[in-house]
Design a protein around this motif. Structure first.
Motif, PDB file in Angstrom:
ATOM      1  N   ASP A 137      50.898  37.711  33.401  1.00  0.00           N
ATOM      2  CA  ASP A 137      51.614  37.675  34.680  1.00  0.00           C
ATOM      3  C   ASP A 137      50.619  37.567  35.837  1.00  0.00           C
ATOM      4  N   TYR A 138      51.138  37.204  37.005  1.00  0.00           N
ATOM      5  CA  TYR A 138      50.332  37.008  38.218  1.00  0.00           C
ATOM      6  C   TYR A 138      50.736  38.050  39.253  1.00  0.00           C
ATOM      7  N   GLU A 139      49.822  38.357  40.167  1.00  0.00           N
ATOM      8  CA  GLU A 139      50.122  39.247  41.302  1.00  0.00           C
ATOM      9  C   GLU A 139      49.222  38.856  42.473  1.00  0.00           C
ATOM     10  N   ALA A 140      49.758  38.127  43.427  1.00  0.00           N
ATOM     11  CA  ALA A 140      48.983  37.761  44.621  1.00  0.00           C
ATOM     12  C   ALA A 140      48.862  38.973  45.543  1.00  0.00           C
ATOM     13  N   GLU A 141      47.627  39.216  46.045  1.00  0.00           N
ATOM     14  CA  GLU A 141      47.415  40.419  46.861  1.00  0.00           C
ATOM     15  C   GLU A 141      46.381  40.184  47.967  1.00  0.00           C
ATOM     16  N   LEU A 142      46.624  40.798  49.097  1.00  0.00           N
ATOM     17  CA  LEU A 142      45.590  40.903  50.124  1.00  0.00           C
ATOM     18  C   LEU A 142      44.585  41.964  49.675  1.00  0.00           C
ATOM     19  N   ALA A 143      43.300  41.663  49.805  1.00  0.00           N
ATOM     20  CA  ALA A 143      42.270  42.635  49.425  1.00  0.00           C
ATOM     21  C   ALA A 143      41.363  42.925  50.612  1.00  0.00           C
ATOM     22  N   VAL A 144      41.034  44.189  50.757  1.00  0.00           N
ATOM     23  CA  VAL A 144      40.177  44.664  51.841  1.00  0.00           C
ATOM     24  C   VAL A 144      38.739  44.712  51.338  1.00  0.00           C
ATOM     25  N   VAL A 145      37.803  44.246  52.153  1.00  0.00           N
ATOM     26  CA  VAL A 145      36.380  44.399  51.838  1.00  0.00           C
ATOM     27  C   VAL A 145      35.805  45.426  52.812  1.00  0.00           C
ATOM     28  N   TYR A 165      38.700  40.495  54.870  1.00  0.00           N
ATOM     29  CA  TYR A 165      39.796  40.434  53.901  1.00  0.00           C
ATOM     30  C   TYR A 165      39.639  39.198  53.018  1.00  0.00           C
ATOM     31  N   THR A 166      40.081  39.343  51.766  1.00  0.00           N
ATOM     32  CA  THR A 166      40.104  38.203  50.868  1.00  0.00           C
ATOM     33  C   THR A 166      41.399  38.252  50.071  1.00  0.00           C
ATOM     34  N   ILE A 167      41.530  37.350  49.111  1.00  0.00           N
ATOM     35  CA  ILE A 167      42.714  37.304  48.255  1.00  0.00           C
ATOM     36  C   ILE A 167      42.281  37.637  46.833  1.00  0.00           C
ATOM     37  N   VAL A 168      43.094  38.453  46.161  1.00  0.00           N
ATOM     38  CA  VAL A 168      42.890  38.744  44.747  1.00  0.00           C
ATOM     39  C   VAL A 168      44.183  38.412  44.004  1.00  0.00           C
ATOM     40  N   ASN A 169      44.046  37.793  42.837  1.00  0.00           N
ATOM     41  CA  ASN A 169      45.175  37.660  41.919  1.00  0.00           C
ATOM     42  C   ASN A 169      44.994  38.740  40.845  1.00  0.00           C
ATOM     43  N   ASP A 170      45.833  39.754  40.900  1.00  0.00           N
ATOM     44  CA  ASP A 170      45.748  40.884  39.954  1.00  0.00           C
ATOM     45  C   ASP A 170      46.444  40.484  38.652  1.00  0.00           C
ATOM     46  N   VAL A 171      45.777  39.590  37.905  1.00  0.00           N
ATOM     47  CA  VAL A 171      46.344  39.067  36.650  1.00  0.00           C
ATOM     48  C   VAL A 171      46.550  40.237  35.676  1.00  0.00           C
ATOM     49  N   THR A 172      47.684  40.222  35.006  1.00  0.00           N
ATOM     50  CA  THR A 172      48.095  41.372  34.201  1.00  0.00           C
ATOM     51  C   THR A 172      48.672  40.933  32.865  1.00  0.00           C
TER      52      THR A 172
END
Ligand code: MG
Length: 291
Positions: A137-145, A165-172
């Motif tokens: 599965d996929y999970e698009a997320e805003l990520a803080v640096v 900020y960047t983008i992370v796909n929290d693949v699961t």
């Protein structure tokens, strides 16, 4: 005031600024800047950097904008109401233990991590690990640096500790997440943390007007405003830093909105060849295909 990328050249990786569809590799004292850390830590300031000739973004091989990490990527679970509901009603939330849907909204941030070995860059293939999972599965997320580190950071000061900020796909792997009754194994496999395409500095991101979108093979699956986070960015920084020092370069993935594969009935899991694109402007679009 900058979108920072990292690209591969013949001589190795180099940090580059992204401006008007072009990348400008940066050097300092005549040497290429290989990773974003000296910039994140404030050891290299804009005045120290020399911009090289522009390269079209289209022709460049982008890497994850950060090349090494001080430790695992922090992640927040169930941080949008609609996603918390879809996750619990999907039957895949082994940690839920909730009798009614109204019980599933967390009362404090749910924190887990993804090993930094799971990070890949834009365009890299996500390994499907078919011997371990059939429910990808996929999970698009805003990520803080995190820029400036700190411990016991007050809510009012929290955003001062954000570099960008960047983008992370929290693949699961949903079956692994469910089977092991915690989230690290199902979310920590190699290639399960696509990141990029840029780290945009905090001054360019208006959290009140930032939208997270995710498309699978061009079909819009997720769309939500970061303003809908149950626990907003300052709250996450305050709670994560309580008694535990955050360090420059820490990354915090803030959680995913509704519309993941298990939110559908029947679930829509990823298959080899599928293309997942997560978009958050002004960071850009992070696209990865399932290998
Ligand atoms: Mg997530």
């Amino acid at each position: 005031m900058t979108a920072w990328c990292r690209m591969l050249r013949d001589d190795g990786s180099v940090v580059a600024t992204r401006q008007n569809g072009a990348l400008r590799p940066v050097s300092a004292a005549g040497q290429p800047v290989r990773d974003l850390h000296p910039i994140i830590r404030g050891e290299l300031l804009d005045a120290d950097l020399e911009l090289q000739a522009p390269v079209p973004v289209a022709g460049a091989e982008l890497l994850a904008p950060i090349g090494s990490f001080p430790r695992n990527i922090f992640c927040i679970g169930k941080n949008y109401r609609a996603h918390a509901l879809e996750f619990t009603t999907s039957g895949f939330d082994a940690s839920a233990g909730a009798a009614t849907p109204t019980d599933v909204i967390p009362t404090a941030p749910i924190v887990f991590s993804k090993p930094f070995t799971s990070v890949i860059g834009p365009g890299d293939l996500i390994e499907p690990h078919p011997h371990l999972t059939s429910k990808l599965d996929y999970e698009a997320e805003l990520a803080v640096v995190i820029g400036r580190g700190g411990r016991d950071i007050a809510l009012a000061d929290a955003l001062d500790h954000v570099f960008g900020y960047t983008i992370v796909n929290d693949v699961t792997a949903r079956d692994r997440q469910q089977h092991h009754r915690q989230w690290l194994l199902g979310k920590g496999m190699d290639t399960f943390c696509p990141m990029g395409p840029a780290v945009v500095t905090a001054d360019e991101v208006d959290l009140a007007n930032t939208v997270v979108e995710c498309r699978v093979n061009g079909e819009l699956r997720q769309k939500a405003s970061v303003a809908d986070l149950i626990f907003d960015v300052p709250t996450l920084i305050r709670d994560l830093s309580a008694g535990m020092t955050l360090v420059p370069g820490d990354v915090i993935a803030t959680g995913t909105p509704a519309g993941v594969g298990i939110g559908f009935d029947p679930p829509r899991f990823l298959r080899s060849g599928d293309e997942v694109s997560a978009t958050i402007e002004p960071i850009g679009t992070l696209t990865n295909r399932i290998g």
